[in-house]
Design a protein around this motif. Structure first.
Motif, PDB file in Angstrom:
ATOM      1  N   GLY A 158      -7.312  -4.856  -1.344  1.00  0.00           N
ATOM      2  CA  GLY A 158      -6.955  -4.173  -2.593  1.00  0.00           C
ATOM      3  C   GLY A 158      -6.072  -2.955  -2.390  1.00  0.00           C
ATOM      4  N   GLU A 159      -5.447  -2.833  -1.220  1.00  0.00           N
ATOM      5  CA  GLU A 159      -4.669  -1.632  -0.919  1.00  0.00           C
ATOM      6  C   GLU A 159      -3.449  -1.464  -1.834  1.00  0.00           C
ATOM      7  N   ALA A 160      -2.903  -2.571  -2.314  1.00  0.00           N
ATOM      8  CA  ALA A 160      -1.729  -2.474  -3.175  1.00  0.00           C
ATOM      9  C   ALA A 160      -2.044  -1.781  -4.501  1.00  0.00           C
ATOM     10  N   ASP A 161      -3.306  -1.810  -4.917  1.00  0.00           N
ATOM     11  CA  ASP A 161      -3.663  -1.199  -6.204  1.00  0.00           C
ATOM     12  C   ASP A 161      -3.372   0.293  -6.221  1.00  0.00           C
ATOM     13  N   SER A 162      -3.589   0.955  -5.083  1.00  0.00           N
ATOM     14  CA  SER A 162      -3.347   2.397  -5.022  1.00  0.00           C
ATOM     15  C   SER A 162      -1.966   2.725  -4.468  1.00  0.00           C
ATOM     16  N   ASN A 202       0.828  -1.203   0.000  1.00  0.00           N
ATOM     17  CA  ASN A 202       0.000   0.000   0.000  1.00  0.00           C
ATOM     18  C   ASN A 202       0.868   1.262   0.000  1.00  0.00           C
ATOM     19  N   HIS A 203       0.230   2.434   0.068  1.00  0.00           N
ATOM     20  CA  HIS A 203       0.998   3.684  -0.031  1.00  0.00           C
ATOM     21  C   HIS A 203       2.014   3.822   1.094  1.00  0.00           C
ATOM     22  N   ALA A 204       1.685   3.282   2.283  1.00  0.00           N
ATOM     23  CA  ALA A 204       2.621   3.361   3.397  1.00  0.00           C
ATOM     24  C   ALA A 204       3.853   2.499   3.130  1.00  0.00           C
ATOM     25  N   ASP A 205       3.660   1.316   2.570  1.00  0.00           N
ATOM     26  CA  ASP A 205       4.797   0.472   2.210  1.00  0.00           C
ATOM     27  C   ASP A 205       5.668   1.154   1.154  1.00  0.00           C
ATOM     28  N   VAL A 206       5.041   1.785   0.184  1.00  0.00           N
ATOM     29  CA  VAL A 206       5.821   2.464  -0.857  1.00  0.00           C
ATOM     30  C   VAL A 206       6.741   3.497  -0.219  1.00  0.00           C
ATOM     31  N   LEU A 207       6.186   4.371   0.613  1.00  0.00           N
ATOM     32  CA  LEU A 207       7.014   5.388   1.267  1.00  0.00           C
ATOM     33  C   LEU A 207       8.107   4.749   2.110  1.00  0.00           C
ATOM     34  N   LYS A 208       7.718   3.822   2.961  1.00  0.00           N
ATOM     35  CA  LYS A 208       8.673   3.191   3.879  1.00  0.00           C
ATOM     36  C   LYS A 208       9.810   2.517   3.128  1.00  0.00           C
ATOM     37  N   HIS A 209       9.483   1.833   2.052  1.00  0.00           N
ATOM     38  CA  HIS A 209      10.496   1.051   1.360  1.00  0.00           C
ATOM     39  C   HIS A 209      11.375   1.901   0.452  1.00  0.00           C
ATOM     40  N   VAL A 210      10.839   2.983  -0.090  1.00  0.00           N
ATOM     41  CA  VAL A 210      11.689   3.938  -0.818  1.00  0.00           C
ATOM     42  C   VAL A 210      12.737   4.515   0.126  1.00  0.00           C
ATOM     43  N   VAL A 211      12.316   4.923   1.314  1.00  0.00           N
ATOM     44  CA  VAL A 211      13.243   5.507   2.287  1.00  0.00           C
ATOM     45  C   VAL A 211      14.227   4.462   2.790  1.00  0.00           C
ATOM     46  N   LEU A 212      13.755   3.245   3.043  1.00  0.00           N
ATOM     47  CA  LEU A 212      14.637   2.183   3.530  1.00  0.00           C
ATOM     48  C   LEU A 212      15.760   1.902   2.541  1.00  0.00           C
ATOM     49  N   LEU A 213      15.442   1.816   1.263  1.00  0.00           N
ATOM     50  CA  LEU A 213      16.478   1.564   0.262  1.00  0.00           C
ATOM     51  C   LEU A 213      17.458   2.730   0.188  1.00  0.00           C
TER      52      LEU A 213
END
Length: 288
Positions: free
Chosen positions: A58-62, A11-22
């Protein structure tokens, strides 16, 4: 604890978290010395977006779905999408990497990773997912206590001076979760002051975060305390997660300048409606 991240993977939180983690991992691996990463609330480390749990919400869709459908050029976002592609090449077309997988992907042979997970079922899957990687130690235990038990890190008799601690709790205690989380960071800074610490948090109504932000600003961190946030909806409802953020304590030098363009791009791609300020970088405590 009832939380299962499988319902929210990608979901959007994972996207943010994982961009920053990398981005944190890349800053660490820019120098040759070995580093260590502690993931205090690791989950199972690998998810299937075609599984029942992910399809239910369906959270991954957004989140990852919307980002993959866009023409992304920003370097940190491309770095993240390339990592997701690498995960799918290894684990299947609907795979999504959790933070343990991303740490294993981004760090090197000489680096070490410790992952903690308290839920027995999740811990068993986590251990199975990374059984073949000698760099990764899986601990079926409370992640906050692991800060005291596992820091400062050592590889045999050699102390590891560089690294990061990711704290990503489920916030079943809601705002009260900040008390043990910030307490763990304070303990970590005493034991391992050179490290970077990243605390993820949900945003429902941002105004109620001022008290934990004031507490975070008192952390004795030479590298300062930086809040990095993304909203996908106006932060006006306590009934849903409208965005999320990370408190970065002792972030690597220059990370804020690298994150700025990535946050701006995410703020243009992921929000459900136009907002004046969908992304934000704010120093709660300036670097010394």
């Amino acid at each position: 604890m009832n939380y299962r991240h499988a319902f929210h993977a990608g979901n959007h939180a994972d996207v943010l978290k994982h961009v920053v983690l990398l981005a944190l991992c890349d800053a660490l691996t820019a120098k040759p010395a070995a580093c260590f990463a502690l993931d205090t609330h690791a989950g199972r480390g690998l998810y299937g977006l075609g599984d029942y749990a992910a399809r239910q919400t369906g959270e991954a869709d957004s989140g990852i779905g919307r980002l993959r459908a866009a023409a992304v050029e920003e370097p940190l976002l491309r770095r993240y999408l390339d990592a997701v592609d690498a995960c799918r090449a290894q684990a299947g077309a609907d795979a999504y990497p959790g933070s343990p997988w991303l740490l294993a992907h981004a760090l090197r042979e000489q680096d070490r990773i410790a992952c903690c997970e308290l839920q027995p079922e999740e811990a068993a899957v986590l251990k199975a997912n990374f059984a073949g990687d000698p760099r990764i130690a899986v601990h079926a235990r409370d992640g906050y206590g692991a800060v005291r038990a596992l820091l400062p890190p050592r590889d045999g008799d050699v102390r590891i001076n560089r690294g990061l601690v990711l704290i990503d709790p489920p916030y079943e205690l809601q705002l009260e979760e900040f008390t043990p989380a910030l307490g763990a960071i304070r303990e970590g800074l005493k034991r391992w002051p050179q490290a970077s610490y990243a605390l993820w948090y949900p945003i429902k109504q941002r105004r109620v975060l001022q008290r934990p932000f004031r507490s975070a600003a008192t952390l004795e961190a030479a590298g300062g305390v930086l809040a990095c946030e993304l909203l996908v909806r106006p932060d006006d409802s306590p009934l849903r997660m409208n965005g999320s953020g990370l408190l970065l304590v002792n972030p690597p030098w220059g990370l804020d300048r690298r994150l700025g363009p990535a946050l701006k791009a995410l703020g243009e791609l992921l929000p459900e409606a136009r907002m004046a300020e969908p992304s934000r970088l704010e120093w709660l405590r300036p670097a010394a």
